[in-house]
Design a protein around this motif. Structure first.
Motif, PDB file in Angstrom:
ATOM      1  N   SER A 156      35.365 -17.445   9.867  1.00 50.89           N
ATOM      2  CA  SER A 156      35.617 -16.012   9.752  1.00 50.89           C
ATOM      3  C   SER A 156      34.299 -15.259   9.794  1.00 50.89           C
ATOM      4  CB  SER A 156      36.306 -15.692   8.430  1.00 50.89           C
ATOM      5  OG  SER A 156      37.550 -16.301   8.355  1.00 50.89           O
ATOM      6  N   ILE A 157      34.297 -14.131  10.484  1.00 44.86           N
ATOM      7  CA  ILE A 157      33.091 -13.301  10.520  1.00 44.86           C
ATOM      8  C   ILE A 157      32.908 -12.691   9.132  1.00 44.86           C
ATOM      9  CG2 ILE A 157      31.998 -11.253  11.502  1.00 44.86           C
ATOM     10  CD1 ILE A 157      33.422 -11.903  14.136  1.00 44.86           C
ATOM     11  N   SER A 158      31.778 -13.011   8.515  1.00 39.50           N
ATOM     12  CA  SER A 158      31.501 -12.552   7.160  1.00 39.50           C
ATOM     13  C   SER A 158      30.438 -11.461   7.109  1.00 39.50           C
ATOM     14  CB  SER A 158      31.069 -13.730   6.287  1.00 39.50           C
ATOM     15  OG  SER A 158      29.929 -14.360   6.839  1.00 39.50           O
ATOM     16  N   GLY A 159      29.800 -11.200   8.249  1.00 36.22           N
ATOM     17  CA  GLY A 159      28.783 -10.155   8.304  1.00 36.22           C
ATOM     18  C   GLY A 159      28.389  -9.848   9.726  1.00 36.22           C
ATOM     19  N   VAL A 160      28.009  -8.589   9.969  1.00 37.87           N
ATOM     20  CA  VAL A 160      27.516  -8.180  11.282  1.00 37.87           C
ATOM     21  C   VAL A 160      26.235  -7.377  11.075  1.00 37.87           C
ATOM     22  CG1 VAL A 160      29.741  -8.192  12.476  1.00 37.87           C
ATOM     23  CG2 VAL A 160      29.035  -6.137  11.290  1.00 37.87           C
ATOM     24  N   THR A 161      25.245  -7.666  11.905  1.00 37.87           N
ATOM     25  CA  THR A 161      23.966  -6.952  11.848  1.00 37.87           C
ATOM     26  C   THR A 161      23.509  -6.669  13.270  1.00 37.87           C
ATOM     27  OG1 THR A 161      22.594  -8.942  11.955  1.00 37.87           O
ATOM     28  CG2 THR A 161      23.319  -8.231   9.753  1.00 37.87           C
ATOM     29  N   GLU A 162      22.413  -5.945  13.405  1.00 39.92           N
ATOM     30  CA  GLU A 162      21.922  -5.654  14.755  1.00 39.92           C
ATOM     31  C   GLU A 162      21.367  -6.888  15.456  1.00 39.92           C
ATOM     32  OE1 GLU A 162      18.589  -4.487  11.922  1.00 39.92           O
ATOM     33  OE2 GLU A 162      20.645  -3.813  12.099  1.00 39.92           O
ATOM     34  N   TRP A 163      21.172  -7.983  14.732  1.00 42.01           N
ATOM     35  CA  TRP A 163      20.641  -9.201  15.356  1.00 42.01           C
ATOM     36  C   TRP A 163      21.649 -10.337  15.438  1.00 42.01           C
ATOM     37  CZ3 TRP A 163      18.715  -7.153  10.788  1.00 42.01           C
ATOM     38  CH2 TRP A 163      19.076  -7.825   9.641  1.00 42.01           C
ATOM     39  N   GLY A 164      22.798 -10.240  14.730  1.00 37.48           N
ATOM     40  CA  GLY A 164      23.729 -11.353  14.824  1.00 37.48           C
ATOM     41  C   GLY A 164      25.025 -11.187  14.068  1.00 37.48           C
ATOM     42  N   ILE A 165      25.867 -12.190  14.250  1.00 41.91           N
ATOM     43  CA  ILE A 165      27.170 -12.274  13.609  1.00 41.91           C
ATOM     44  C   ILE A 165      27.114 -13.447  12.627  1.00 41.91           C
ATOM     45  CG2 ILE A 165      29.626 -12.720  13.964  1.00 41.91           C
ATOM     46  CD1 ILE A 165      29.214 -11.828  16.909  1.00 41.91           C
ATOM     47  N   TYR A 166      27.395 -13.181  11.372  1.00 41.08           N
ATOM     48  CA  TYR A 166      27.443 -14.245  10.368  1.00 41.08           C
ATOM     49  C   TYR A 166      28.867 -14.779  10.289  1.00 41.08           C
ATOM     50  CZ  TYR A 166      22.746 -13.070   8.996  1.00 41.08           C
ATOM     51  OH  TYR A 166      21.401 -12.867   9.010  1.00 41.08           O
ATOM     52  N   VAL A 167      28.971 -16.106  10.316  1.00 44.91           N
ATOM     53  CA  VAL A 167      30.275 -16.770  10.321  1.00 44.91           C
ATOM     54  C   VAL A 167      30.328 -17.743   9.142  1.00 44.91           C
ATOM     55  CG1 VAL A 167      31.877 -18.187  11.666  1.00 44.91           C
ATOM     56  CG2 VAL A 167      30.319 -16.610  12.843  1.00 44.91           C
ATOM     57  N   GLU A 168      31.438 -17.663   8.388  1.00 43.86           N
ATOM     58  CA  GLU A 168      31.610 -18.537   7.233  1.00 43.86           C
ATOM     59  C   GLU A 168      32.667 -19.591   7.515  1.00 43.86           C
ATOM     60  OE1 GLU A 168      33.831 -17.426   3.496  1.00 43.86           O
ATOM     61  OE2 GLU A 168      31.761 -17.418   2.740  1.00 43.86           O
ATOM     62  N   ASP A 169      32.330 -20.830   7.202  1.00 42.29           N
ATOM     63  CA  ASP A 169      33.289 -21.924   7.273  1.00 42.29           C
ATOM     64  C   ASP A 169      34.148 -21.852   6.023  1.00 42.29           C
ATOM     65  OD1 ASP A 169      34.560 -24.385   7.929  1.00 42.29           O
ATOM     66  OD2 ASP A 169      33.160 -25.442   6.627  1.00 42.29           O
ATOM     67  N   THR A 170      35.458 -21.765   6.194  1.00 44.43           N
ATOM     68  CA  THR A 170      36.347 -21.587   5.046  1.00 44.43           C
ATOM     69  C   THR A 170      36.463 -22.840   4.182  1.00 44.43           C
ATOM     70  OG1 THR A 170      38.241 -22.084   6.462  1.00 44.43           O
ATOM     71  CG2 THR A 170      37.715 -19.770   6.125  1.00 44.43           C
ATOM     72  N   VAL A 171      36.144 -24.002   4.727  1.00 44.87           N
ATOM     73  CA  VAL A 171      36.251 -25.240   3.956  1.00 44.87           C
ATOM     74  C   VAL A 171      35.025 -25.427   3.060  1.00 44.87           C
ATOM     75  CG1 VAL A 171      36.427 -27.757   4.094  1.00 44.87           C
ATOM     76  CG2 VAL A 171      37.710 -26.321   5.694  1.00 44.87           C
ATOM     77  N   THR A 172      33.834 -25.355   3.651  1.00 49.99           N
ATOM     78  CA  THR A 172      32.606 -25.616   2.894  1.00 49.99           C
ATOM     79  C   THR A 172      31.995 -24.357   2.297  1.00 49.99           C
ATOM     80  OG1 THR A 172      31.156 -25.358   4.823  1.00 49.99           O
ATOM     81  CG2 THR A 172      32.043 -27.577   4.379  1.00 49.99           C
ATOM     82  N   ARG A 173      32.491 -23.199   2.711  1.00 50.26           N
ATOM     83  CA  ARG A 173      31.963 -21.897   2.279  1.00 50.26           C
ATOM     84  C   ARG A 173      30.519 -21.697   2.732  1.00 50.26           C
ATOM     85  NH1 ARG A 173      35.577 -18.398   0.912  1.00 50.26           N
ATOM     86  NH2 ARG A 173      34.140 -17.377  -0.483  1.00 50.26           N
TER      87      ARG A 173
END
Length: 111
Positions: A35-52
């Motif tokens: 799941s996308i957990s953050g957006v910035t001008e340099w990238g998209i942060y993605v979180e793995d729901t299993v390992t967090r």
């Protein structure tokens, strides 16, 4: 006591992040949905729901368009394609690189 608690909490977060990076270091190239957990001008942060654990897809590494941050709507938008990535969206990524020293996980978008 408060400063000691803060130091202990910071040490705990750092050790958890290190273990997460070590976990993904053994899974280079593995594809997963997050799941996308953050957006910035340099990238998209993605979180793995299993390992967090969380990694980043660099905007410059998305080859099909030039993407920019639309800050007021918390999303990334393609200049030509108008393709969007929003907080909470599910996307498929693969582990591209890990940096144990910086405790960072670099991801690539998978179509």
């Amino acid at each position: 006591a408060s400063q000691m608690e803060i130091s202990a909490a910071e040490a705990e977060r750092a050790s958890i992040k290190l273990k997460q990076v070590e976990y993904w270091a053994d899974r280079m190239g593995q594809v997963w949905e997050g799941s996308i957990s953050g957006v910035t001008e340099w990238g998209i942060y993605v979180e793995d729901t299993v390992t967090r654990s969380e990694g980043m897809v660099s905007l410059r590494d998305i080859p099909d368009d030039f993407y920019f941050l639309e800050e007021k709507n918390y999303r990334i938008v393609g200049k030509e394609s108008k393709r969007t990535f929003r907080l909470g969206d599910k996307i498929r990524v693969k582990v591209h690189a890990v940096d144990l020293k910086k405790k960072q996980i670099s991801l690539k978008l998978v179509k």
